[in-house]
Design a protein around this motif. Structure first.
Motif, PDB file in Angstrom:
ATOM      1  N   LYS A 149       0.826  -1.211   0.000  1.00 17.30           N
ATOM      2  CA  LYS A 149       0.000   0.000   0.000  1.00 17.30           C
ATOM      3  C   LYS A 149       0.860   1.261   0.000  1.00 17.30           C
ATOM      4  O   LYS A 149       0.556   2.240  -0.693  1.00 17.30           O
ATOM      5  CB  LYS A 149      -0.937  -0.004   1.205  1.00 17.30           C
ATOM      6  N   ALA A 150       1.952   1.242   0.776  1.00 18.61           N
ATOM      7  CA  ALA A 150       2.840   2.404   0.840  1.00 18.61           C
ATOM      8  C   ALA A 150       3.467   2.681  -0.520  1.00 18.61           C
ATOM      9  O   ALA A 150       3.613   3.841  -0.928  1.00 18.61           O
ATOM     10  CB  ALA A 150       3.917   2.179   1.895  1.00 18.61           C
ATOM     11  N   VAL A 151       3.827   1.620  -1.233  1.00 13.33           N
ATOM     12  CA  VAL A 151       4.369   1.789  -2.584  1.00 13.33           C
ATOM     13  C   VAL A 151       3.290   2.361  -3.503  1.00 13.33           C
ATOM     14  O   VAL A 151       3.535   3.266  -4.306  1.00 13.33           O
ATOM     15  CB  VAL A 151       4.896   0.447  -3.128  1.00 13.33           C
ATOM     16  N   GLY A 152       2.075   1.835  -3.387  1.00 14.89           N
ATOM     17  CA  GLY A 152       0.982   2.293  -4.228  1.00 14.89           C
ATOM     18  C   GLY A 152       0.656   3.765  -4.037  1.00 14.89           C
ATOM     19  O   GLY A 152       0.282   4.455  -4.989  1.00 14.89           O
ATOM     20  N   PRO A 239      18.118  -0.483  21.209  1.00 12.96           N
ATOM     21  CA  PRO A 239      19.515  -0.868  21.450  1.00 12.96           C
ATOM     22  C   PRO A 239      19.938  -0.563  22.881  1.00 12.96           C
ATOM     23  O   PRO A 239      19.511   0.429  23.489  1.00 12.96           O
ATOM     24  CB  PRO A 239      20.285  -0.031  20.436  1.00 12.96           C
ATOM     25  N   SER A 240      20.780  -1.420  23.421  1.00 15.12           N
ATOM     26  CA  SER A 240      21.257  -1.229  24.798  1.00 15.12           C
ATOM     27  C   SER A 240      22.092   0.029  24.950  1.00 15.12           C
ATOM     28  O   SER A 240      22.245   0.548  26.059  1.00 15.12           O
ATOM     29  CB  SER A 240      22.078  -2.446  25.239  1.00 15.12           C
ATOM     30  N   SER A 241      22.608   0.547  23.841  1.00 17.24           N
ATOM     31  CA  SER A 241      23.401   1.785  23.891  1.00 17.24           C
ATOM     32  C   SER A 241      22.544   2.984  24.283  1.00 17.24           C
ATOM     33  O   SER A 241      23.059   4.005  24.722  1.00 17.24           O
ATOM     34  CB  SER A 241      24.028   2.052  22.517  1.00 17.24           C
ATOM     35  N   GLY A 242      21.238   2.855  24.125  1.00 18.60           N
ATOM     36  CA  GLY A 242      20.354   3.966  24.433  1.00 18.60           C
ATOM     37  C   GLY A 242      20.262   4.992  23.324  1.00 18.60           C
ATOM     38  O   GLY A 242      19.593   6.020  23.483  1.00 18.60           O
ATOM     39  N   ASP A 243      20.934   4.739  22.191  1.00 19.98           N
ATOM     40  CA  ASP A 243      20.870   5.663  21.054  1.00 19.98           C
ATOM     41  C   ASP A 243      19.545   5.451  20.316  1.00 19.98           C
ATOM     42  O   ASP A 243      19.388   4.502  19.553  1.00 19.98           O
ATOM     43  CB  ASP A 243      22.048   5.421  20.105  1.00 19.98           C
ATOM     44  N   LEU A 244      18.595   6.359  20.556  1.00 13.82           N
ATOM     45  CA  LEU A 244      17.253   6.191  20.012  1.00 13.82           C
ATOM     46  C   LEU A 244      17.058   7.012  18.745  1.00 13.82           C
ATOM     47  O   LEU A 244      17.647   8.082  18.583  1.00 13.82           O
ATOM     48  CB  LEU A 244      16.207   6.595  21.053  1.00 13.82           C
ATOM     49  N   LEU A 245      16.216   6.502  17.882  1.00 11.48           N
ATOM     50  CA  LEU A 245      15.853   7.191  16.653  1.00 11.48           C
ATOM     51  C   LEU A 245      14.455   7.792  16.809  1.00 11.48           C
ATOM     52  O   LEU A 245      13.689   7.410  17.694  1.00 11.48           O
ATOM     53  CB  LEU A 245      15.864   6.218  15.477  1.00 11.48           C
ATOM     54  N   SER A 246      14.119   8.715  15.929  1.00 12.66           N
ATOM     55  CA  SER A 246      12.785   9.294  15.932  1.00 12.66           C
ATOM     56  C   SER A 246      12.423   9.745  14.523  1.00 12.66           C
ATOM     57  O   SER A 246      13.301   9.963  13.681  1.00 12.66           O
ATOM     58  CB  SER A 246      12.694  10.486  16.896  1.00 12.66           C
ATOM     59  N   GLY A 247      11.128   9.895  14.266  1.00  9.42           N
ATOM     60  CA  GLY A 247      10.649  10.436  13.007  1.00  9.42           C
ATOM     61  C   GLY A 247      11.218   9.730  11.788  1.00  9.42           C
ATOM     62  O   GLY A 247      11.335   8.504  11.734  1.00  9.42           O
ATOM     63  N   GLU A 248      11.579  10.532  10.798  1.00  8.28           N
ATOM     64  CA  GLU A 248      12.074  10.008   9.524  1.00  8.28           C
ATOM     65  C   GLU A 248      13.406   9.286   9.662  1.00  8.28           C
ATOM     66  O   GLU A 248      13.813   8.568   8.746  1.00  8.28           O
ATOM     67  CB  GLU A 248      12.218  11.155   8.514  1.00  8.28           C
ATOM     68  N   ALA A 249      14.094   9.463  10.792  1.00  8.51           N
ATOM     69  CA  ALA A 249      15.369   8.764  10.997  1.00  8.51           C
ATOM     70  C   ALA A 249      15.157   7.268  11.180  1.00  8.51           C
ATOM     71  O   ALA A 249      16.080   6.471  10.989  1.00  8.51           O
ATOM     72  CB  ALA A 249      16.106   9.344  12.205  1.00  8.51           C
ATOM     73  N   ILE A 250      13.943   6.878  11.567  1.00 10.10           N
ATOM     74  CA  ILE A 250      13.616   5.452  11.665  1.00 10.10           C
ATOM     75  C   ILE A 250      13.326   4.946  10.257  1.00 10.10           C
ATOM     76  O   ILE A 250      12.449   5.485   9.568  1.00 10.10           O
ATOM     77  CB  ILE A 250      12.376   5.233  12.555  1.00 10.10           C
ATOM     78  N   PRO A 251      14.032   3.943   9.769  1.00 14.06           N
ATOM     79  CA  PRO A 251      13.787   3.448   8.409  1.00 14.06           C
ATOM     80  C   PRO A 251      12.314   3.110   8.187  1.00 14.06           C
ATOM     81  O   PRO A 251      11.635   2.601   9.082  1.00 14.06           O
ATOM     82  CB  PRO A 251      14.675   2.200   8.322  1.00 14.06           C
ATOM     83  N   CYS A 252      11.821   3.384   6.993  1.00 12.07           N
ATOM     84  CA  CYS A 252      10.403   3.193   6.686  1.00 12.07           C
ATOM     85  C   CYS A 252       9.964   1.752   6.914  1.00 12.07           C
ATOM     86  O   CYS A 252       8.862   1.508   7.423  1.00 12.07           O
ATOM     87  CB  CYS A 252      10.124   3.624   5.250  1.00 12.07           C
ATOM     88  N   LEU A 253      10.797   0.793   6.543  1.00 12.92           N
ATOM     89  CA  LEU A 253      10.424  -0.606   6.739  1.00 12.92           C
ATOM     90  C   LEU A 253      10.258  -0.931   8.215  1.00 12.92           C
ATOM     91  O   LEU A 253       9.375  -1.714   8.598  1.00 12.92           O
ATOM     92  CB  LEU A 253      11.457  -1.538   6.101  1.00 12.92           C
ATOM     93  N   VAL A 254      11.084  -0.338   9.063  1.00 12.24           N
ATOM     94  CA  VAL A 254      10.956  -0.534  10.511  1.00 12.24           C
ATOM     95  C   VAL A 254       9.636   0.046  10.989  1.00 12.24           C
ATOM     96  O   VAL A 254       8.916  -0.558  11.800  1.00 12.24           O
ATOM     97  CB  VAL A 254      12.132   0.116  11.261  1.00 12.24           C
ATOM     98  N   ARG A 255       9.278   1.235  10.502  1.00 10.60           N
ATOM     99  CA  ARG A 255       8.027   1.873  10.916  1.00 10.60           C
ATOM    100  C   ARG A 255       6.823   1.030  10.530  1.00 10.60           C
ATOM    101  O   ARG A 255       5.843   0.949  11.274  1.00 10.60           O
ATOM    102  CB  ARG A 255       7.927   3.260  10.278  1.00 10.60           C
ATOM    103  N   LEU A 256       6.878   0.385   9.368  1.00 11.69           N
ATOM    104  CA  LEU A 256       5.775  -0.475   8.943  1.00 11.69           C
ATOM    105  C   LEU A 256       5.641  -1.696   9.850  1.00 11.69           C
ATOM    106  O   LEU A 256       4.533  -2.086  10.230  1.00 11.69           O
ATOM    107  CB  LEU A 256       5.992  -0.919   7.492  1.00 11.69           C
ATOM    108  N   VAL A 257       6.760  -2.305  10.205  1.00 10.70           N
ATOM    109  CA  VAL A 257       6.724  -3.476  11.083  1.00 10.70           C
ATOM    110  C   VAL A 257       6.203  -3.090  12.463  1.00 10.70           C
ATOM    111  O   VAL A 257       5.432  -3.841  13.082  1.00 10.70           O
ATOM    112  CB  VAL A 257       8.111  -4.135  11.185  1.00 10.70           C
ATOM    113  N   SER A 258       6.579  -1.918  12.958  1.00 14.34           N
ATOM    114  CA  SER A 258       6.087  -1.466  14.264  1.00 14.34           C
ATOM    115  C   SER A 258       4.568  -1.379  14.280  1.00 14.34           C
ATOM    116  O   SER A 258       3.915  -1.766  15.252  1.00 14.34           O
ATOM    117  CB  SER A 258       6.681  -0.093  14.605  1.00 14.34           C
TER     118      SER A 258
END
Length: 441
Positions: A149-152, A239-258
């Motif tokens: 759907k995202a591709v469409g 990640p155990s490092s605590g380095d968190l991502l947000s917004g567009e920095a999170i890969p789109c495929l990851v956002r879909l799986v979430s």
């Protein structure tokens, strides 16, 4: 309709292929249950079976994704083999990963070529191991359907072979780190303690530790495993490092799986709460858009799932108990068959097919027991339905024992409450905030 094994009767027809713990075929769709088969099921670890209604209430053909049945069985078997090897040998043979990758690409091809992907299913697995396998399968299929759907819509670039495999494999393995979480925590029916929550929140990093040892699992698939609990607003974990991502920095495929992960968790019956109906889950996800989830992607769920799936069990304001016959996504009327009634007013409807306006639906569940669990948490609903009259259970023969054993205690409690408080009724409302997925999951 989903029926606990203890209440199965000879002559009922299996509505969904049933697999064993190692992925072997136990019962094929269309099998007619006999006393011998039922006895074997009772001796097994199988908790419930999805069966067809009586012939006169047999549902019309469901609208389902065009994944061949043999392919579904094959992939589910490979998923079970994958998790079994990780648990017993803590390794994955390259040959298995290659076979699974080829299978995933075939599933993706089926989904991407189907212009009418629409999911109409109910979830009923409570055992953690069974839930893990089925959850992995459903998150994978939903993630691929959302990607299509995202591709469409032009939100996502066209996925090549490796992208599809990465998305499929990452979504299957997203919760692999939970193998290190004690089962008593995973299946705990109560609120998790602070320490238990902290342990649960370690599963993305543990999952990464497991999959990074296998070179066939590419960086994007690993990224899905470690980042699938990253939130759009940056308040997630991973990640155990605590380095968190947000917004567009999170890969789109990851956002879909979430999104797919949260949706499937919401609609699944779990030890700590019954599953939500799809329309409720979608409302919960919508409200979490912009905080937990990408607000531009979360609405895609509505394009691939139905509000009222075939097999969902509903309590109507009239006191009738009905099962959804035709998956419903749009329109104001849900096609149902009346299995039973709590009231003399609707006794004559039992056994009939009816169209139910949405505003006549008071409460629902993914199974009969799911409906009962929701009613147990909201006794005021039964007070409102019966409005002071004496309850009278009338159910079709295959469901009579189940209804009497599960509903009678609730109705007895309701009669006591009516004596003390008088009748009242409240409509079913979804939670106001993102909930139902236990914190840490």
């Amino acid at each position: 309709m989903i029926v606990p094994v203890a209440f199965l009767e000879s002559g009922l027809v299996v509505a969904e292929t049933l697999l064993g713990s190692s992925g072997q075929l136990l019962l094929a769709k269309g099998t007619i249950l006999s006393d011998l088969i039922i006895d074997a099921l009772r001796r097994s670890s199988i908790e419930s079976v999805k069966v067809r209604l009586l012939d006169e209430l047999e549902p019309r053909e469901e609208v389902l994704p065009s994944i061949p049945a043999d392919r579904e069985v094959q992939v589910k078997s490979q998923i079970r083999e994958l998790f079994t090897l990780l648990q017993t040998r803590r390794t994955l043979p390259v040959a298995l990963l290659d076979r699974l990758s080829a299978s995933l690409h075939a599933v993706a091809d089926a989904l991407f070529s189907d212009g009418g992907v629409l999911f109409s299913n109910v979830k009923h697995l409570a055992n953690h191991d069974e839930y893990t396998y089925e959850h992995s399968w459903m998150v994978m299929v939903l993630s691929l359907a959302l990607a299509r759907k995202a591709v469409g819509y032009g939100v996502l670039s066209l996925l090549d072979w490796q992208d599809r495999v990465n998305l499929g494999l990452g979504s299957i393995l997203h919760d692999v780190g939970k193998m290190r979480v004690p089962e008593e925590i995973l299946n705990k029916p109560d609120v998790l303690s602070v320490d238990e929550m902290e342990l649960m929140r370690g599963h993305p990093q543990w999952g990464l530790d497991i999959v990074r040892r296998h070179e066939r699992i590419m960086p994007m698939a690993r990224g899905i495993v470690v980042h699938h609990h990253q939130r759009w607003d940056g308040k997630g974990y991973g990640p155990s490092s605590g380095d968190l991502l947000s917004g567009e920095a999170i890969p789109c495929l990851v956002r879909l799986v979430s999104i797919a992960d949260a949706y499937d968790a919401l609609v699944s019956d779990r030890p700590y709460r019954p599953g939500f109906l799809p329309w409720e889950a979608m409302e919960i996800l919508d409200r979490a858009g912009g905080s937990h989830f990408d607000p531009h992607l979360v609405g895609l769920v509505r394009d691939v799932v139905e509000d009222f799936p075939v097999g969902a069990v509903l309590l109507l304001r009239s006191g009738a108990v009905a099962v959804v016959q035709t998956g419903q996504r749009e329109g104001d009327v849900v096609e149902c068959a009346v299995l039973g009634s709590l009231s003399e007013r609707t006794r004559a409807l039992v056994g009939q097919g009816i169209g139910v306006p949405r505003d006549n639906i008071l409460c629902g569940g993914n199974s009969f027991l799911g409906l009962v669990r929701r009613l147990a948490a909201k006794p005021e609903l039964l007070r409102g339905v019966l409005a002071g009259e004496v309850a009278k259970l009338t159910f079709l023969a295959p469901w009579r024992a189940l209804a009497e054993s599960q509903l009678s205690p609730l109705l007895e409690g309701r009669d006591q409450e009516v004596e003390q408080h008088g009748p009242s009724g409240l409509p079913l409302r979804s939670p106001r905030a993102f909930s139902g997925v236990r914190h840490g999951e």
